[in-house]
Design an enzyme around this catalytic site. Structure first.
Site, PDB file in Angstrom:
ATOM      1  N   MET A  44       0.846  -1.204   0.000  1.00 44.44           N
ATOM      2  CA  MET A  44       0.000   0.000   0.000  1.00 44.44           C
ATOM      3  C   MET A  44       0.878   1.249   0.000  1.00 44.44           C
ATOM      4  SD  MET A  44      -3.440  -0.896   2.043  1.00 44.44           S
ATOM      5  CE  MET A  44      -2.837  -0.631   3.697  1.00 44.44           C
ATOM      6  N   GLY A  45       2.158   1.092  -0.325  1.00 36.17           N
ATOM      7  CA  GLY A  45       3.033   2.257  -0.429  1.00 36.17           C
ATOM      8  C   GLY A  45       3.528   2.746   0.917  1.00 36.17           C
ATOM      9  N   LEU A  80       6.626   3.259   1.526  1.00 38.01           N
ATOM     10  CA  LEU A  80       7.558   2.139   1.657  1.00 38.01           C
ATOM     11  C   LEU A  80       8.631   2.380   2.712  1.00 38.01           C
ATOM     12  CD1 LEU A  80       8.022   1.215  -2.130  1.00 38.01           C
ATOM     13  CD2 LEU A  80       6.359   0.318  -0.484  1.00 38.01           C
ATOM     14  N   HIS A  81       8.964   1.312   3.431  1.00 40.59           N
ATOM     15  CA  HIS A  81      10.030   1.338   4.435  1.00 40.59           C
ATOM     16  C   HIS A  81      10.888   0.093   4.237  1.00 40.59           C
ATOM     17  CE1 HIS A  81       7.543  -1.649   6.394  1.00 40.59           C
ATOM     18  NE2 HIS A  81       6.549  -0.789   6.508  1.00 40.59           N
ATOM     19  N   HIS A 135       9.137  -3.334   3.602  1.00 41.52           N
ATOM     20  CA  HIS A 135       8.719  -3.559   2.205  1.00 41.52           C
ATOM     21  C   HIS A 135       9.937  -3.868   1.335  1.00 41.52           C
ATOM     22  CE1 HIS A 135       5.466  -0.547   3.462  1.00 41.52           C
ATOM     23  NE2 HIS A 135       4.771  -1.600   3.103  1.00 41.52           N
ATOM     24  N   GLN A 145     -10.244  -2.798   2.394  1.00 40.70           N
ATOM     25  CA  GLN A 145      -9.735  -3.459   3.599  1.00 40.70           C
ATOM     26  C   GLN A 145      -9.721  -2.534   4.820  1.00 40.70           C
ATOM     27  OE1 GLN A 145      -5.857  -4.278   1.625  1.00 40.70           O
ATOM     28  NE2 GLN A 145      -4.960  -3.849   3.619  1.00 40.70           N
ATOM     29  N   LYS A 149       5.225  -9.867   9.305  1.00 40.59           N
ATOM     30  CA  LYS A 149       4.639  -8.796  10.124  1.00 40.59           C
ATOM     31  C   LYS A 149       3.115  -8.929  10.191  1.00 40.59           C
ATOM     32  CE  LYS A 149       3.815  -4.506  11.692  1.00 40.59           C
ATOM     33  NZ  LYS A 149       2.529  -4.196  11.172  1.00 40.59           N
ATOM     34  N   SER A 157       4.086   1.274   7.984  1.00 43.40           N
ATOM     35  CA  SER A 157       3.781   2.596   7.422  1.00 43.40           C
ATOM     36  C   SER A 157       3.110   3.456   8.482  1.00 43.40           C
ATOM     37  CB  SER A 157       2.868   2.461   6.208  1.00 43.40           C
ATOM     38  OG  SER A 157       3.478   1.617   5.259  1.00 43.40           O
ATOM     39  N   ARG A 158       2.379   2.826   9.384  1.00 44.29           N
ATOM     40  CA  ARG A 158       1.657   3.577  10.432  1.00 44.29           C
ATOM     41  C   ARG A 158       2.605   4.133  11.500  1.00 44.29           C
ATOM     42  NH1 ARG A 158      -2.531  -0.401   9.093  1.00 44.29           N
ATOM     43  NH2 ARG A 158      -4.364   0.754   8.396  1.00 44.29           N
TER      44      ARG A 158
HETATM   45  P1  AMP Z   1       1.390  -2.944   3.456  1.00 44.79           P
HETATM   46  O1  AMP Z   1       1.952  -1.875   2.597  1.00 44.79           O
HETATM   47  O2  AMP Z   1       1.266  -2.569   4.886  1.00 44.79           O
HETATM   48  O3  AMP Z   1       0.120  -3.541   2.885  1.00 44.79           O
HETATM   49  O4  AMP Z   1       2.461  -4.123   3.450  1.00 44.79           O
HETATM   50  C1  AMP Z   1       2.875  -4.718   2.248  1.00 44.79           C
HETATM   51  C2  AMP Z   1       3.670  -5.955   2.566  1.00 44.79           C
HETATM   52  O5  AMP Z   1       4.806  -5.610   3.352  1.00 44.79           O
HETATM   53  C3  AMP Z   1       2.870  -6.987   3.391  1.00 44.79           C
HETATM   54  O6  AMP Z   1       3.144  -8.292   2.904  1.00 44.79           O
HETATM   55  C4  AMP Z   1       3.407  -6.782   4.769  1.00 44.79           C
HETATM   56  O7  AMP Z   1       3.308  -7.927   5.583  1.00 44.79           O
HETATM   57  C5  AMP Z   1       4.866  -6.443   4.483  1.00 44.79           C
HETATM   58  N1  AMP Z   1       5.482  -5.742   5.611  1.00 44.79           N
HETATM   59  C6  AMP Z   1       4.982  -4.657   6.265  1.00 44.79           C
HETATM   60  N2  AMP Z   1       5.794  -4.325   7.298  1.00 44.79           N
HETATM   61  C7  AMP Z   1       6.825  -5.217   7.289  1.00 44.79           C
HETATM   62  C8  AMP Z   1       7.980  -5.412   8.113  1.00 44.79           C
HETATM   63  N3  AMP Z   1       8.246  -4.618   9.148  1.00 44.79           N
HETATM   64  N4  AMP Z   1       8.809  -6.438   7.815  1.00 44.79           N
HETATM   65  C9  AMP Z   1       8.549  -7.256   6.769  1.00 44.79           C
HETATM   66  N5  AMP Z   1       7.480  -7.127   5.958  1.00 44.79           N
HETATM   67  C10 AMP Z   1       6.623  -6.125   6.214  1.00 44.79           C
END
Ligand code: AMP
Length: 286
Positions: free
Chosen positions: A30-31, A33-34, A37, A61, A149, A186-187
């Protein structure tokens, strides 16, 4: 890196790549990015010939009253990070492209979506499975990478893939953390440095629970109360849930006999954070 905003174009490109026998590795996001991701993207680069990343803040979601409107959007910076990692293609659809007016079809996995996160967020996983199914149909990946995560999400996606015979290999990559132990998210952008320090109590609590399991404790209630104790001693925390479940099926674990997932959702000064840790029972059981 190509940026594609239209599902039809993306689908045509991926179909061509597949005809050329290229293995497509896909990372949906969902962008904002850290490094969490980016660790998935690095894994994708190792596993596939072609790396596709999607950025789409999926409104289905998010529940009513959740943070859809204020969810961080940092697309230009995200693109820069993805270019550096040699990503081949970014799929960047807008809301209307994914959910045109008159949209009516949803994918739902039962049971395991109504516990843990699903209990607190009843429509969340229906949105996740729907968007992931759509993204899989567009990108047609050979491999899709998700983060530990979001452990329940990974279990739900694996189940959807198995139940619907989707020809994709699901890979789950480890959680990337701050130095303090807080899982990157991201939060976390909603938190100050001081709050990030305090939020590390969630990981400290989970680690405490894992230590008990390793030392031979098999009663999940004891594990939960240890995690609760550690989190509760930090100011500003309100626990939503702490749970011990089978790591693969998410069945509630009363007596711990095999690998489990200890998971927690905690509000820190009003910001909802989730984390989890896997734990294998020690040899000495008590
Ligand atoms: P999101 O952008 O939150 O939907 O996350 C996208 C993908 O990144 C999902 O598969 C998450 O589980 C993964 N992700 C988010 N945070 C982490 C993290 N700290 N370490 C590893 N994967 C992550």
């Amino acid at each position: 890196m190509k940026t594609i905003t239209k599902a039809g174009r993306m689908q045509a490109l991926c179909a061509r790549l597949k005809r050329e026998s290229k293995a497509i590795a896909f990372v949906p996001t969902m962008g904002a990015l850290h490094d969490g991701h980016l660790s998935l993207v690095r894994k994708a680069r190792k596993l596939g010939d072609i790396v596709v990343v999607s950025i789409f803040v999926n409104r289905t979601q998010f529940g009513t009253g959740e943070d859809l409107d204020k969810y961080p959007r940092t697309v230009e910076n995200d693109k820069r990070l993805l270019r550096k990692l040699d990503v081949d293609c970014l799929f960047l659809p807008d809301d209307h492209e994914m959910y045109p007016s008159g949209y009516l079809t949803y994918v739902e996995t039962e049971l395991i979506t109504s516990i843990l996160e699903g209990k607190s967020r009843p429509t969340h996983f229906r949105g996740v499975t729907t968007v992931v199914m759509k993204l899989f149909n567009v990108v047609q990946p050979d491999i899709a990478i998700f983060g530990q995560k979001d452990a329940q999400q990974a279990v739900v996606i694996r189940k959807m893939v198995a139940d619907l015979n989707i020809p994709v290999k699901v890979v789950v990559a480890p959680t990337v953390r701050e130095k303090s132990g807080l899982a990157l998210s991201s939060r976390n952008r909603y938190l100050s440095a001081e709050q990030i320090e305090r939020a590390s109590c969630i990981y400290q609590g989970l680690k405490g629970g894992r230590e008990l399991i390793k030392s031979g404790v098999t009663d999940s209630r004891k594990v939960i109360s240890e995690v609760r104790r550690v989190i509760n001693r930090t100011v500003g925390t309100v626990i939503d849930y702490i749970s011990v479940n089978d790591a693969n099926t998410l069945e509630k674990a009363g007596k711990i006999t095999k690998e489990v997932l200890i998971s927690a959702a905690v509000k820190l000064d009003g910001v909802r954070l989730i984390d989890n840790i896997r734990a294998k029972p020690g040899r000495k059981r008590r």
